[in-house]
Design a protein around this motif. Structure first.
Motif, PDB file in Angstrom:
ATOM      1  N   GLU A  64       0.803  -1.223   0.000  1.00 40.35           N
ATOM      2  CA  GLU A  64       0.000   0.000   0.000  1.00 40.35           C
ATOM      3  C   GLU A  64       0.839   1.279   0.000  1.00 40.35           C
ATOM      4  OE1 GLU A  64      -2.525  -3.288   1.479  1.00 40.35           O
ATOM      5  OE2 GLU A  64      -0.498  -2.588   1.958  1.00 40.35           O
ATOM      6  N   ILE A  65       2.009   1.251   0.653  1.00 38.27           N
ATOM      7  CA  ILE A  65       2.845   2.451   0.704  1.00 38.27           C
ATOM      8  C   ILE A  65       3.632   2.616  -0.592  1.00 38.27           C
ATOM      9  CG2 ILE A  65       4.784   3.556   1.876  1.00 38.27           C
ATOM     10  CD1 ILE A  65       3.818   2.258   4.462  1.00 38.27           C
ATOM     11  N   LEU A  66       4.247   1.544  -1.062  1.00 39.73           N
ATOM     12  CA  LEU A  66       5.049   1.616  -2.282  1.00 39.73           C
ATOM     13  C   LEU A  66       4.194   1.721  -3.541  1.00 39.73           C
ATOM     14  CD1 LEU A  66       7.741  -1.108  -1.496  1.00 39.73           C
ATOM     15  CD2 LEU A  66       8.073   1.368  -1.520  1.00 39.73           C
ATOM     16  N   GLN A  67       3.047   1.048  -3.541  1.00 37.01           N
ATOM     17  CA  GLN A  67       2.193   1.014  -4.726  1.00 37.01           C
ATOM     18  C   GLN A  67       0.724   1.235  -4.329  1.00 37.01           C
ATOM     19  OE1 GLN A  67       4.409  -2.855  -5.926  1.00 37.01           O
ATOM     20  NE2 GLN A  67       3.313  -2.241  -7.788  1.00 37.01           N
ATOM     21  N   PRO A  68       0.380   2.445  -3.906  1.00 43.66           N
ATOM     22  CA  PRO A  68      -1.014   2.703  -3.533  1.00 43.66           C
ATOM     23  C   PRO A  68      -1.942   2.551  -4.741  1.00 43.66           C
ATOM     24  CG  PRO A  68       0.236   4.764  -3.648  1.00 43.66           C
ATOM     25  CD  PRO A  68       1.230   3.648  -3.749  1.00 43.66           C
ATOM     26  N   ILE A  69      -3.038   1.858  -4.531  1.00 42.40           N
ATOM     27  CA  ILE A  69      -3.962   1.580  -5.631  1.00 42.40           C
ATOM     28  C   ILE A  69      -5.364   1.387  -5.065  1.00 42.40           C
ATOM     29  CG2 ILE A  69      -3.542  -0.933  -5.569  1.00 42.40           C
ATOM     30  CD1 ILE A  69      -3.775  -0.895  -8.657  1.00 42.40           C
ATOM     31  N   ILE A  70      -6.348   1.896  -5.761  1.00 42.48           N
ATOM     32  CA  ILE A  70      -7.737   1.682  -5.368  1.00 42.48           C
ATOM     33  C   ILE A  70      -8.150   0.296  -5.840  1.00 42.48           C
ATOM     34  CG2 ILE A  70     -10.127   2.449  -5.690  1.00 42.48           C
ATOM     35  CD1 ILE A  70      -9.042   5.279  -6.072  1.00 42.48           C
ATOM     36  N   LYS A  71      -8.522  -0.543  -4.912  1.00 39.03           N
ATOM     37  CA  LYS A  71      -8.812  -1.948  -5.237  1.00 39.03           C
ATOM     38  C   LYS A  71     -10.314  -2.146  -5.459  1.00 39.03           C
ATOM     39  CE  LYS A  71      -6.271  -3.111  -1.576  1.00 39.03           C
ATOM     40  NZ  LYS A  71      -5.545  -3.925  -0.571  1.00 39.03           N
ATOM     41  N   LEU A  72     -10.677  -2.368  -6.719  1.00 35.08           N
ATOM     42  CA  LEU A  72     -12.086  -2.549  -7.062  1.00 35.08           C
ATOM     43  C   LEU A  72     -12.406  -3.964  -7.533  1.00 35.08           C
ATOM     44  CD1 LEU A  72     -12.834   0.771  -9.019  1.00 35.08           C
ATOM     45  CD2 LEU A  72     -13.042   0.310  -6.566  1.00 35.08           C
ATOM     46  N   GLY A  73     -11.371  -4.734  -7.811  1.00 36.63           N
ATOM     47  CA  GLY A  73     -11.574  -6.054  -8.423  1.00 36.63           C
ATOM     48  C   GLY A  73     -12.551  -6.950  -7.700  1.00 36.63           C
ATOM     49  N   GLN A  74     -12.459  -7.004  -6.367  1.00 35.55           N
ATOM     50  CA  GLN A  74     -13.304  -7.921  -5.607  1.00 35.55           C
ATOM     51  C   GLN A  74     -14.758  -7.470  -5.570  1.00 35.55           C
ATOM     52  OE1 GLN A  74     -12.140 -10.945  -4.517  1.00 35.55           O
ATOM     53  NE2 GLN A  74     -10.411 -10.221  -5.739  1.00 35.55           N
ATOM     54  N   SER A  75     -15.018  -6.221  -5.936  1.00 36.54           N
ATOM     55  CA  SER A  75     -16.393  -5.704  -5.940  1.00 36.54           C
ATOM     56  C   SER A  75     -17.052  -5.813  -7.306  1.00 36.54           C
ATOM     57  CB  SER A  75     -16.394  -4.238  -5.484  1.00 36.54           C
ATOM     58  OG  SER A  75     -15.861  -4.111  -4.192  1.00 36.54           O
ATOM     59  N   ILE A  76     -16.272  -6.150  -8.314  1.00 38.96           N
ATOM     60  CA  ILE A  76     -16.811  -6.240  -9.674  1.00 38.96           C
ATOM     61  C   ILE A  76     -17.634  -7.519  -9.822  1.00 38.96           C
ATOM     62  CG2 ILE A  76     -16.182  -6.563 -12.098  1.00 38.96           C
ATOM     63  CD1 ILE A  76     -13.770  -4.733 -11.577  1.00 38.96           C
ATOM     64  N   ARG A  77     -18.893  -7.361 -10.237  1.00 37.14           N
ATOM     65  CA  ARG A  77     -19.780  -8.505 -10.386  1.00 37.14           C
ATOM     66  C   ARG A  77     -19.759  -9.090 -11.785  1.00 37.14           C
ATOM     67  NH1 ARG A  77     -25.012  -5.258  -8.887  1.00 37.14           N
ATOM     68  NH2 ARG A  77     -23.815  -3.854 -10.245  1.00 37.14           N
ATOM     69  N   ASP A  78     -19.630  -8.241 -12.785  1.00 41.71           N
ATOM     70  CA  ASP A  78     -19.708  -8.697 -14.173  1.00 41.71           C
ATOM     71  C   ASP A  78     -19.062  -7.637 -15.070  1.00 41.71           C
ATOM     72  OD1 ASP A  78     -21.585  -6.599 -14.440  1.00 41.71           O
ATOM     73  OD2 ASP A  78     -23.247  -7.934 -13.949  1.00 41.71           O
ATOM     74  N   PHE A  79     -19.119  -7.865 -16.382  1.00 40.26           N
ATOM     75  CA  PHE A  79     -18.498  -6.923 -17.314  1.00 40.26           C
ATOM     76  C   PHE A  79     -19.252  -5.605 -17.391  1.00 40.26           C
ATOM     77  CE2 PHE A  79     -16.153 -10.639 -18.617  1.00 40.26           C
ATOM     78  CZ  PHE A  79     -14.936 -10.121 -19.014  1.00 40.26           C
ATOM     79  N   GLY A  80     -20.499  -5.586 -16.957  1.00 38.26           N
ATOM     80  CA  GLY A  80     -21.220  -4.321 -16.879  1.00 38.26           C
ATOM     81  C   GLY A  80     -20.569  -3.394 -15.867  1.00 38.26           C
TER      82      GLY A  80
END
Length: 414
Positions: free
Chosen positions: A315-331
């Motif tokens: 998180e300190i070296l490479q801060p990134i907003i993590k959305l992958g686990q919340s993605i349900r589908d390609f929509g």
């Protein structure tokens, strides 16, 4: 042990995953009989698996001395030559295999891929049709396959196959079916793809459950449409964007995106079950660290599956907003991508999604097994001609590609 027993022992060891023993048994068999074509061919196959292509070619040639009319061995040889970048020789061997065995589906399919990668779409897509015999993804339907008949007033069902990216890439052809007069177009696809398939404006019914299928006048598989429409590199229907996003999805994801700087989506791994995954996926999220040396970038993870866990502890070296686990589908993915300035990814479905949405996308390609649709040379794609850039590997491998991406990112961020 006799040579036949050694070959059988090698096969057993291979099935058990012991490639070292399998190789040794085959070498022992060859030591007993230098003219043992089966042992040479099987050994060459093992050598290909371990990446020893030059040695594999030598053993295929020795097998062909004894069995020059073997279509299978010639096709195997072609595959090894292709890995070595000897494309003209590989093509010649595939063609020789097909002359010996005209209905050899695997050789026809592989020749198709080789020709498509070279930009020979007319002949390539014709041979590419052999994939239906190689993969056999679906059974016969109770209505005819479309072979170019008049579609005026007719209904047609589109079947998807292979990966998500294939569906996204080829759904552009639905517009051409409408121009041919198709009165009703349905598509059968995975539920994860359904939301984006509904945005084309040319599909009437999206079917996600097999039991919901109904009779149509015709059916055809999506990847067969380029052949049916006699597509060449110059005639690819590249009217981008051809997919859209529902407004409510945009609204739902907007609060989770950064407000300042360039918004850059990242995907560093593809499907782990893909045959070429160990070459086309980045080893670990940490390998992308050089990208964080560029100021003014807000990185967003679009990485679905377990790979997003690689961001933990970074998180300190490479801060990134993590959305992958919340993605349900390609929509959901489309709604995020549509609000980004850029997507940086490996060769996976996200590249096609970004391309189909008209969002800038940089694709990091592998050193081996580059997919045919990206061709062998060049940094642009005729499938997504305006906003896609291809980063190809050289002798520096992944570190070199990531360094090139970092420098390009610095250029647009300055």
């Amino acid at each position: 042990m006799k040579k036949l027993e050694l070959i059988e022992a090698a096969s057993k060891a291979y099935e058990e995953g012991d490639l070292f023993v399998a190789e040794q048994k085959l070498r022992d068999s060859i030591e007993l009989d230098e003219r043992n074509a089966v042992a040479h061919n099987n050994l060459a196959n093992l050598l290909r698996i371990s990446g020893r292509f030059h040695e594999a070619v030598d053993h295929y040639h020795r097998a062909l001395v004894e069995l020059p009319e073997s279509a299978e061995i010639r096709s195997n040889l072609a595959g090894a030559l292709e890995e070595l970048g000897k494309h003209d020789l590989a093509e010649a061997e595939y063609r020789a295999a097909i002359r010996l065995e005209p209905e050899f589906a695997e050789a026809r399919f592989n020749l198709g891929l080789l020709l498509l990668a070279a930009g020979n779409y007319t002949e390539g897509f014709a041979y590419y049709e052999a994939r239906t015999s190689v993969f056999r993804e679906y059974d016969t339907l109770p209505f005819p396959k479309w072979n170019g008949e008049d579609l005026r007033g007719k209904s047609i069902l589109l079947l998807t196959e292979q990966g998500y990216g294939d569906t996204i890439q080829f759904v552009r052809y639905v517009a051409l079916l409408r121009k041919r007069g198709a009165a009703a177009v349905s598509i059968a696809c995975n539920p994860e793809l359904a939301p984006v398939m509904r945005t084309t404006g040319n599909i009437d019914i999206v079917v996600t459950e097999p039991q919901s299928l109904r009779m149509h006048d015709y059916w055809i598989s999506l990847p067969s449409l380029p052949h049916r429409f006699q597509t060449t590199v110059d005639s690819i229907p590249a009217d981008v964007p051809y997919l859209g996003v529902f407004g409510n999805r945009i609204d739902a994801w907007r609060p989770r995106l950064p407000n300042d700087g360039l918004r850059v989506g990242l995907v560093w791994k593809g499907n782990a079950d893909h045959d070429n995954d160990r070459h086309r996926s980045v080893r670990h999220f940490a390998d992308l660290a050089p990208l964080w040396s560029v100021p003014g970038i807000g990185f967003i993870s679009l990485q679905v599956g377990n790979a997003e866990a690689e961001t933990e502890g970074r998180e300190i070296l490479q801060p990134i907003i993590k959305l992958g686990q919340s993605i349900r589908d390609f929509g959901d993915t489309a709604a995020i991508v549509a609000q980004l300035n850029l997507v940086i990814c490996v060769d996976t479905a996200i590249a096609h999604l970004a391309g189909a949405l008209g969002i800038a996308c940089w694709v990091m390609l592998p050193s081996r097994g580059v997919d045919w649709r990206w061709h062998r040379l060049g940094n642009t794609s005729p499938w997504y001609p305006e906003k896609m850039y291809l980063f190809r590997q050289d002798s520096r491998g992944w570190p070199g590609v990531i360094d090139d991406v970092k420098n390009a990112l610095a250029d647009i961020a300055s």
